[in-house]
Design an enzyme around this catalytic site. Structure first.
Site, short mmCIF file in Angstrom:
data_model
loop_
_atom_site.label_atom_id
_atom_site.label_comp_id
_atom_site.label_asym_id
_atom_site.label_seq_id
_atom_site.Cartn_x
_atom_site.Cartn_y
_atom_site.Cartn_z
N SER A 1 -35.78 106.55 -68.78
CA SER A 1 -34.50 105.97 -69.15
C SER A 1 -34.72 104.44 -69.35
O SER A 1 -35.78 103.87 -68.93
CB SER A 1 -33.58 106.08 -68.32
OG SER A 1 -32.44 105.37 -68.56
N TYR B 1 -30.29 105.70 -59.44
CA TYR B 1 -30.57 106.28 -60.71
C TYR B 1 -31.84 105.37 -61.43
O TYR B 1 -32.78 105.86 -62.15
CB TYR B 1 -29.42 106.42 -61.75
CG TYR B 1 -29.73 107.29 -62.96
CD1 TYR B 1 -30.20 108.57 -62.89
CD2 TYR B 1 -29.74 106.53 -64.47
CE1 TYR B 1 -30.47 109.06 -64.19
CE2 TYR B 1 -30.21 107.29 -65.48
CZ TYR B 1 -30.24 108.61 -65.39
OH TYR B 1 -30.70 109.41 -66.45
#
Length: 275
Positions: A159, A172
């Site tokens: 990501s 995350y």
């Protein structure tokens, strides 16, 4: 040359699109998802379009579950050539309510309000397990088929959070940073046995997991959603199709000398300073 490709988390929006695109190139597709109905639905759609796919229920955190799935795939399609580690996600217990800590937050008694000091280790553990172990364990199971064979590779999903962490989601962001690091480590580790390992780093894509955070019920953007668009030079969210060309490249023999890289797909988000 047709290959057998396994995609985890492929019942979701992004990886199901990747599965369908890879199928259109003639590859055999194993659609893995914790939700059997979702896996079967994607596989049926691929088959209805003339492709060759099977849906398999599997838990990426349980090695025994993945071993059973592998047996089903081997029986149907033979040895696995490519693994796409698409399973991942966040947990609200690993998320702060505000982007910045303020002194008055210590006195905030609103139900559900979370400061850094209120983050639940269980939520953080869930997020790290799902993203990192949910990539490592499937790799242990499926990469065995690839050792010593030509044209095999692993594609992880990192990501843009891995490069610069976003506010509010430390678990995350940290977990995806681990994925990028693991991608490089694994690329070196497997370099002598013919397995390439790379990753995609999507920027902001609207998915079932983040839609409520970024858009209102009427489809307009939330404050955080507008912040993202304002910080994205191309002025839009990514669509699942934006991942396809990079996926094709990294899974194809055309990238035979490419390993250990993480490709940002973010509309210029990381390049823009905001000024």
């Amino acid at each position: 040359m047709a290959k057998t490709i396994v995609l985890t988390g492929a019942g979701g929006v992004l990886c199901s699109t990747m599965a369908k695109a890879l199928s259109r190139q003639g590859h055999k597709i194993a659609v893995l998802d914790l939700r059997e109905e979702a896996a079967n639905s994607v596989a049926q759609e691929i088959n209805s379009e003339g492709g060759e796919a099977i849906g398999v229920s599997a838990n990426v955190l349980e090695k025994e579950s993945l071993e059973k799935a592998k047996q089903v795939i081997n029986n149907a399609f033979g040895e696995v050539d490519i693994l796409v580690n698409g399973a991942g996600g966040n947990h609200p217990l690993g998320t702060t309510s505000n982007p910045f800590f303020a002194m008055e937050d210590l006195q905030n008694t609103t139900e559900g309000f979370k400061t850094f000091f209120d983050l639940d280790p269980k939520g953080i553990e869930f997020t790290f397990n799902l993203n990192f172990l949910g990539t490592l364990i499937p790799t242990q199971v499926f990469a065995v088929d690839m050792v010593g064979r030509e044209g095999c590779s692993i594609l992880n999903i990192s990501s843009m959070n891995a490069f610069t962490p976003l506010t509010k989601i430390p678990a995350y962001s940290g977990a995806k940073a681990a994925i990028s690091n693991f991608t490089q480590w694994l690329a070196v580790h497997f370099s002598k046995v013919g397995i390439r390992v790379n990753a995609l780093a999507p920027g902001f894509f609207l998915t079932d997991q983040n839609r409520a955070l970024l858009t209102n019920e009427d489809g307009s953007l939330t404050q955080r959603g507008q912040q993202i668009i304002d910080q994205t030079p191309m002025g839009r969210y990514g669509t699942p199709d934006d991942l396809i060309s990079a996926t094709h490249f990294l899974c194809a023999d055309a990238s035979a000398f490419v390993t250990g890289i993480v490709i940002p797909i973010d509309g210029g988000f990381a390049a823009y300073s905001g000024v």
